[in-house]
Scaffold this active site. Sequence first.
Site, PDB file in Angstrom:
ATOM      1  CB  CYS B  90      46.078 -45.373  83.223  1.00 37.57           C
ATOM      2  SG  CYS B  90      47.747 -45.115  83.804  1.00 37.57           S
ATOM      3  CG  HIS B  91      42.128 -43.605  82.326  1.00 40.71           C
ATOM      4  ND1 HIS B  91      41.575 -43.791  83.567  1.00 40.71           N
ATOM      5  CD2 HIS B  91      43.004 -42.581  82.458  1.00 40.71           C
ATOM      6  CE1 HIS B  91      42.090 -42.906  84.415  1.00 40.71           C
ATOM      7  NE2 HIS B  91      42.968 -42.173  83.767  1.00 40.71           N
ATOM      8  CB  CYS B 191      19.627 -13.530  85.493  1.00 38.48           C
ATOM      9  SG  CYS B 191      20.046 -11.816  85.166  1.00 38.48           S
ATOM     10  CG  HIS B 192      20.698 -17.632  85.236  1.00 37.75           C
ATOM     11  ND1 HIS B 192      20.485 -17.766  83.879  1.00 37.75           N
ATOM     12  CD2 HIS B 192      21.824 -16.887  85.357  1.00 37.75           C
ATOM     13  CE1 HIS B 192      21.454 -17.135  83.223  1.00 37.75           C
ATOM     14  NE2 HIS B 192      22.273 -16.589  84.091  1.00 37.75           N
ATOM     15  NE  ARG B 229      26.948 -18.424  78.894  1.00 41.02           N
ATOM     16  CZ  ARG B 229      26.621 -17.306  79.515  1.00 41.02           C
ATOM     17  NH1 ARG B 229      27.537 -16.638  80.215  1.00 41.02           N
ATOM     18  NH2 ARG B 229      25.394 -16.829  79.449  1.00 41.02           N
ATOM     19  CB  CYS B 233      27.594 -14.822  83.978  1.00 40.70           C
ATOM     20  SG  CYS B 233      26.057 -15.429  83.248  1.00 40.70           S
TER      21      CYS B 233
END
Lengths: 105, 272
Positions: B90-91, B191-192, B229, B233
């Site tokens: 398809c792509h 924190c961020h 990830r 956290c």
Amino acid sequence: MTARIQIPAQAKPGEVIEIRVLIQHPMETGYRYDDAGKPIPRNTIRTLNCRYDGIEIFSAELGPGIGANPYLQFTTVARASGDVEFSWVDDEGVAGSERQRLVVA
Amino acid sequence: MERRVPGSEQMNWLRAALLAALISSCAVISSAEDRAIPLNQLRSGSEFLSPELRALQADAFANPGMLWVERGAKLWSTPAGSAGQSCASCHQDAAKTMRGVAASYPRVDAKSGFLLNVEARINQCRSERQAVAPFRYESDDLLSLTAYVNSFSKDYKINVVIDGNAETYFEAGRTLYYRRSGQMNLSCAQCHEENWGKNLYAERISQGHPNAYPAYRMEWQSMGSLERRLRACLSGVRAEMLPYGAQEYRNLALFLAWRAQGLPMESPGIRR
């Protein structure tokens, strides 16, 4: 297992060329435990060697001190056109290989 | 005694009304553009890496994430399912059709109204077009295809849609971002946003941008998704880790992408 080799596509006779290899492998040390507390059996690449035009030019013994997905690089002198072929075997007996053509002219 | 001027009541009322209108219009602007970290102060996670790891990320051969990208390239043209359809059926050529696409994810699927990340989009294609079982979360296959698709957005700037039918997802993500959780009772922002650049034990706290994912993390010795990830956290603040595929992760990912609006994509990135 995916592996990548990098060599120059072409070289002059006597030229020093750099060969790089990167192999996808967990390099399990045998010192770790899974979530259920069971030890994970060791599985690292044991031996790795590289042949250039049929002659062994490099070999290494790897072990648990090497991290996952090992990357090696070294140099050799281009002599004649031929295949640069890597092959390796891990603790489970799984062998892998990867080759690339070097044209010397 | 104060001297009253005829008509001053009316003037005051008018002034108050104008002021109220001004304040409310400001409020509208600030709610859409209320960025704790202004766009010109955004710093990608790679700026918090050691020079060696930055060099590894920039090395298109030695970057271990490229192993997954290479595997993804093979999967792209491998047929799956009884219809024998591959992604390429398809792509076509991903280098053309997937260029810059991942920079606009997560995005809402117009048909179903669901918020999809690239992983979910790939699995949607698998179940709807190829009629095969979806890839397992964090499987090498799913990571590889995602990394392959994302690699064509390298250096494209993140640009996500947060209004229209994405708004509820976005607001839910924002709420989650500022909500304290876990035994540490910390929110992402503490924190961020409030403490980025400072040290946390031996590490420097980054601004927490998603532009490198799926990324090769040295701690994992492997490729991993943004969800993985985020779970790290959650585990760090000792909160309950939501299962893979939870809606909360995608909502949060949309908010994170908006926070990082304009940052160039780096996948396959290298992170600590």
